[in-house]
Design a protein around this motif. Structure first.
Motif, mmCIF file in Angstrom:
data_model
loop_
_atom_site.group_PDB
_atom_site.id
_atom_site.type_symbol
_atom_site.label_atom_id
_atom_site.label_comp_id
_atom_site.label_asym_id
_atom_site.label_seq_id
_atom_site.Cartn_x
_atom_site.Cartn_y
_atom_site.Cartn_z
ATOM 1 N N ASP A 1 0.855 -1.179 0.000
ATOM 2 C CA ASP A 1 0.000 0.000 0.000
ATOM 3 C C ASP A 1 0.894 1.233 0.000
ATOM 4 O O ASP A 1 1.812 1.330 0.818
ATOM 5 C CB ASP A 1 -0.899 0.035 1.237
ATOM 6 N N VAL A 2 0.625 2.176 -0.905
ATOM 7 C CA VAL A 2 1.350 3.444 -0.905
ATOM 8 C C VAL A 2 0.605 4.406 0.010
ATOM 9 O O VAL A 2 -0.519 4.823 -0.296
ATOM 10 C CB VAL A 2 1.464 4.032 -2.318
ATOM 11 N N ILE A 3 1.210 4.725 1.146
ATOM 12 C CA ILE A 3 0.596 5.637 2.116
ATOM 13 C C ILE A 3 1.644 6.683 2.486
ATOM 14 O O ILE A 3 2.603 6.396 3.219
ATOM 15 C CB ILE A 3 0.110 4.908 3.376
ATOM 16 N N ALA A 4 1.483 7.884 1.982
ATOM 17 C CA ALA A 4 2.446 8.950 2.232
ATOM 18 C C ALA A 4 2.388 9.389 3.692
ATOM 19 O O ALA A 4 1.375 9.199 4.387
ATOM 20 C CB ALA A 4 2.172 10.135 1.314
ATOM 21 N N ASN A 5 3.472 9.983 4.155
ATOM 22 C CA ASN A 5 3.497 10.523 5.512
ATOM 23 C C ASN A 5 2.611 11.760 5.607
ATOM 24 O O ASN A 5 2.229 12.362 4.602
ATOM 25 C CB ASN A 5 4.929 10.889 5.904
ATOM 26 N N TRP A 6 2.320 12.150 6.825
ATOM 27 C CA TRP A 6 1.585 13.380 7.081
ATOM 28 C C TRP A 6 2.478 14.308 7.894
ATOM 29 O O TRP A 6 3.560 13.917 8.356
ATOM 30 C CB TRP A 6 0.289 13.091 7.839
ATOM 31 N N ALA A 7 2.046 15.530 8.080
ATOM 32 C CA ALA A 7 2.804 16.493 8.888
ATOM 33 C C ALA A 7 2.462 16.297 10.359
ATOM 34 O O ALA A 7 1.483 15.620 10.709
ATOM 35 C CB ALA A 7 2.468 17.909 8.447
ATOM 36 N N ASN B 1 -5.778 11.976 9.486
ATOM 37 C CA ASN B 1 -6.979 11.136 9.535
ATOM 38 C C ASN B 1 -7.124 10.294 8.270
ATOM 39 O O ASN B 1 -7.592 9.158 8.311
ATOM 40 C CB ASN B 1 -8.228 12.001 9.763
ATOM 41 N N VAL B 2 -6.676 10.840 7.129
ATOM 42 C CA VAL B 2 -6.740 10.096 5.870
ATOM 43 C C VAL B 2 -5.734 8.942 5.895
ATOM 44 O O VAL B 2 -6.064 7.789 5.590
ATOM 45 C CB VAL B 2 -6.450 11.021 4.673
ATOM 46 N N GLY B 3 -4.485 9.249 6.263
ATOM 47 C CA GLY B 3 -3.446 8.223 6.297
ATOM 48 C C GLY B 3 -3.731 7.144 7.324
ATOM 49 O O GLY B 3 -3.544 5.949 7.051
ATOM 50 N N ARG C 1 -6.607 6.197 8.451
ATOM 51 C CA ARG C 1 -7.715 5.358 7.978
ATOM 52 C C ARG C 1 -7.205 4.328 6.972
ATOM 53 O O ARG C 1 -7.607 3.159 7.001
ATOM 54 C CB ARG C 1 -8.799 6.239 7.367
ATOM 55 N N ARG C 2 -6.290 4.729 6.111
ATOM 56 C CA ARG C 2 -5.723 3.789 5.147
ATOM 57 C C ARG C 2 -4.862 2.744 5.860
ATOM 58 O O ARG C 2 -4.862 1.572 5.487
ATOM 59 C CB ARG C 2 -4.898 4.540 4.111
ATOM 60 N N PHE C 3 -4.131 3.174 6.887
ATOM 61 C CA PHE C 3 -3.363 2.209 7.664
ATOM 62 C C PHE C 3 -4.287 1.236 8.392
ATOM 63 O O PHE C 3 -3.993 0.039 8.491
ATOM 64 C CB PHE C 3 -2.465 2.922 8.675
ATOM 65 N N GLY C 4 -5.409 1.744 8.894
ATOM 66 C CA GLY C 4 -6.357 0.866 9.566
ATOM 67 C C GLY C 4 -6.861 -0.223 8.642
ATOM 68 O O GLY C 4 -6.971 -1.392 9.030
ATOM 69 N N ARG C 5 -7.146 0.163 7.395
ATOM 70 C CA ARG C 5 -7.604 -0.825 6.399
ATOM 71 C C ARG C 5 -6.496 -1.820 6.083
ATOM 72 O O ARG C 5 -6.724 -3.034 6.017
ATOM 73 C CB ARG C 5 -8.037 -0.096 5.127
ATOM 74 N N ALA C 6 -5.273 -1.306 5.883
ATOM 75 C CA ALA C 6 -4.143 -2.184 5.561
ATOM 76 C C ALA C 6 -3.847 -3.133 6.714
ATOM 77 O O ALA C 6 -3.522 -4.313 6.506
ATOM 78 C CB ALA C 6 -2.909 -1.348 5.230
#
Length: 615
Positions: free
Chosen positions: A192-198, A391-393, A395-400
């Motif tokens: 999964d490509v999940i970019a970092n957040w600030a 919150n976006v990242g 949520r994607r990590f939660g799915r992964a």
């Protein structure tokens, strides 16, 4: 879902995936615990209020934390750095046996040694793990010069490949990272490509950018300010900024501001002074809670790294903070980072280590009207909010992490062992009958005896599936194959109705392409029509038989068949496999639910869903 975060660094240390991440996962309904070390980064000294001991349990914001012993160090000594990494890895491996067993582990890399407790969790406690790759090893070790021995780098590379293969899921921060790992044999479908957040908790972009600040250097008011904020190190190649500043020194209204510290900081300041670059200003490293004002007061924010192939597949972490700040970005990094800024409409890209291009980019951006630059900054902030925010990242990590949790080591290990034993015994026992079937097929239907077709397997990887041939090669006057129903003979129908045509798939099972039980491998072209939930069927190996096959087989609708596949993936157990095998044997014996020509009963999945979407 109970998630265990395994990371050498955690709050109160500054880290991307620390308490902020844990609390967001918790807010989204997960239970989170942490396995980490005693805080000592970045100074290499244990923080006040802590002292190194074998283990220490604490609770922060309802999150249970187990801290384990390590050798605190973060200086330039390679030996001390190795000792720091290894001491944590060994202590955390013991700690992995002491924490409450989670459903899945989230593992933060670097350092690569953190893989050791992850492997302990999987092999000894049956806990699947997601491996978050923030740094490619051995690539980074070679690019930074930390390791120069080709033999050592090769050894690290082999070790990392093993860690990646053992991971149930892998998160990477850019498409380039995914491509690099694909070249090493890691299935794209497992990543999964999940970019970092600030750091949204501490970076505050002030709304009043004209407020007085004791840290804002004199001489910048009313000027067009290009700010670089972060580490002033060798990788940043900031002499390029000095050279660009020299090209622009006759433009009185342009200024460069470098905020931060690093091994190159003093040298850059001395060089700027020696060259008489009055348009370059330096400010020491600022607390992250105050950096937002510097970003907000700037007219443009600069990202720059050395021109190295490794950096073409990374996205510097400051990029996310710059986007969140809502200011135009000047991107001096090739590849994924430049693509991101272009996609966001957030700024201009230039070739790294090219002072002339940087100078031209500054002039071009300055020539835009304030309204145009504001629109560029607004696009940056919008892109961050919609695609990169915490919150976006999370949520994607939660799915992964949920998908990773479905890869149950305590089920998959014995399941694979049973597949190997049963398929080997069955192939040996059925060798003679299968040979007879092959001779009859050759005589009645022609050659080749075995039908081969590419099908998607685990993680969507294509493999060649084997079946006994059941149709002729009859063609029309134009040389096109006749419809299946016309090429399917009585003998072929018999092979299908008795499932004898499936026997060669035992070889696929023995090879590891398939399992005895799992979702049936469908045509590759169907995959793009799966919903996100239906895509879960690729978490496990496809099977000769499955839950859908004993609940309707070819008489069930596509929605029902795929839903039953997903049920199997979520409920996978050795007991369920045994039940499916027994019921399959009964259905084959009774020939229940058999349709020898499925296309006569239902549409192909792609045709059905394309038609549904067109309505």
């Amino acid at each position: 879902m109970h998630i265990l975060i395994v990371s050498q660094w955690f709050d109160p240390e500054p880290t991307f995936k620390g308490m902020l991440f844990a609390k967001e996962l918790q807010r989204q309904g997960h239970r989170v615990s942490v396995l980490t070390g005693f805080p000592n980064y970045p100074g290499g000294k244990v923080y006040p209020g802590y002292r190194v001991r074998a283990f220490q349990r604490e609770t922060m914001d309802d999150i249970s934390i187990l801290r384990v012993a390590l050798y605190p160090s973060h200086d330039g000594s390679a030996a001390k750095r190795v000792l720091n990494y290894l001491s944590f890895a060994l202590s955390a491996s013991i700690g992995a046996l002491l924490v409450e067993r989670p459903d899945v582990a989230y593992v933060y890399h670097p350092p690569a040694t953190v893989a050791l407790p992850a492997l302990v969790l999987k092999l000894l406690r049956g806990v699947p793990y997601l491996y978050d790759v923030q740094d490619l090893w051995p690539d980074t070790l070679a690019a930074t010069g930390m390791v120069k021995s080709s033999a050592a780098l090769a050894l690290v590379g082999k070790g990392m490949s093993g860690v990646y293969r053992m991971a149930s899921r892998i998160a990477v921060l850019s498409p380039g990272f995914r491509t690099a790992l694909e070249r090493r044999g890691i299935p794209a479908g497992r990543m999964d490509v999940i970019a970092n957040w600030a750091d949204e908790a501490q970076i505050r972009v002030t709304s009043n950018v004209n407020s007085p600040s004791s840290q804002w250097p004199l001489g910048l008011k009313g000027k067009f300010v290009v700010t670089f904020a972060g580490n002033l190190g060798k990788a940043q190649a900031l002499e390029t900024v000095l050279n660009a500043a020299e090209l622009l020194k006759d433009r009185e209204n342009i200024r460069f501001l470098l905020v931060g510290e690093g091994v190159e900081a003093s040298g850059l300041a001395k060089e700027a002074k020696a060259r008489g670059l009055g348009n370059v200003f330096f400010v020491p490293r600022q607390p992250i809670s105050e950096i937002g004002e510097f970003l907000a007061r700037s007219d443009a924010l600069l990202v720059h790294l050395r021109d190295d192939p490794l950096f073409e597949i990374t996205i510097p972490s400051k990029t996310q903070a710059y986007l969140m700040a809502g200011r135009p970005i000047l991107m001096g990094v090739k590849g994924d980072a430049a693509t991101l800024v272009a996609e966001a409409g957030a700024g201009l890209a230039f070739e790294p280590e090219n002072p002339a291009q940087l100078a031209n980019a500054v002039i071009k951006l300055q020539s835009y009207s304030p309204t145009q630059r504001q629109a560029m900054g607004a696009a940056a902030a919008k892109y961050y909010s919609e695609k990169l925010a915490l919150n976006v990242g999370a949520r994607r990590f939660g799915r992964a992490l949920f998908i990773a949790s479905l890869s149950k080591p305590r089920v998959f290990g014995p399941k694979r062992a049973a597949d190997v034993v049963i398929s080997a015994l069955a192939l040996a026992a059925l060798a003679a009958p299968m040979s007879v079937v092959g001779i009859l097929i050759r005589k009645k239907l022609g050659s080749p005896v075995v039908f081969r077709q590419m099908r998607p397997g685990r993680d969507g990887e294509l493999f060649e599936m084997y079946k006994f041939r059941t149709m002729t090669d009859e063609r029309d006057l134009d040389g096109e194959l006749l419809p299946d129903a016309q090429r399917l003979t009585r003998f072929g129908s018999l092979l299908r109705s008795t499932s004898i045509d499936e026997l060669p798939e035992l070889w696929n099972v023995l090879k590891g392409d398939m399992s005895l039980v799992g979702p049936r491998p469908l045509l590759p072209r169907y995959s793009k029509y799966f919903t996100e939930e239906e895509g879960l069927r690729s978490v496990v190996r496809p099977g000769i038989t499955g839950w859908a096959q004993i609940n309707g087989r070819n008489t069930a609708s596509w929605d029902d068949r795929l839903a039953r596949d997903v049920y199997y993936v979520k409920s996978c157990s050795l007991r369920l496999d045994a039940k499916i095998l027994l019921l399959t044997a009964a259905k084959v014996f009774r020939r229940n639910g058999v349709v020898v020509d499925p296309e006569s009963l239902m549409q192909n999945l792609d045709d059905e869903r394309h038609a549904r979407g067109a309505l």
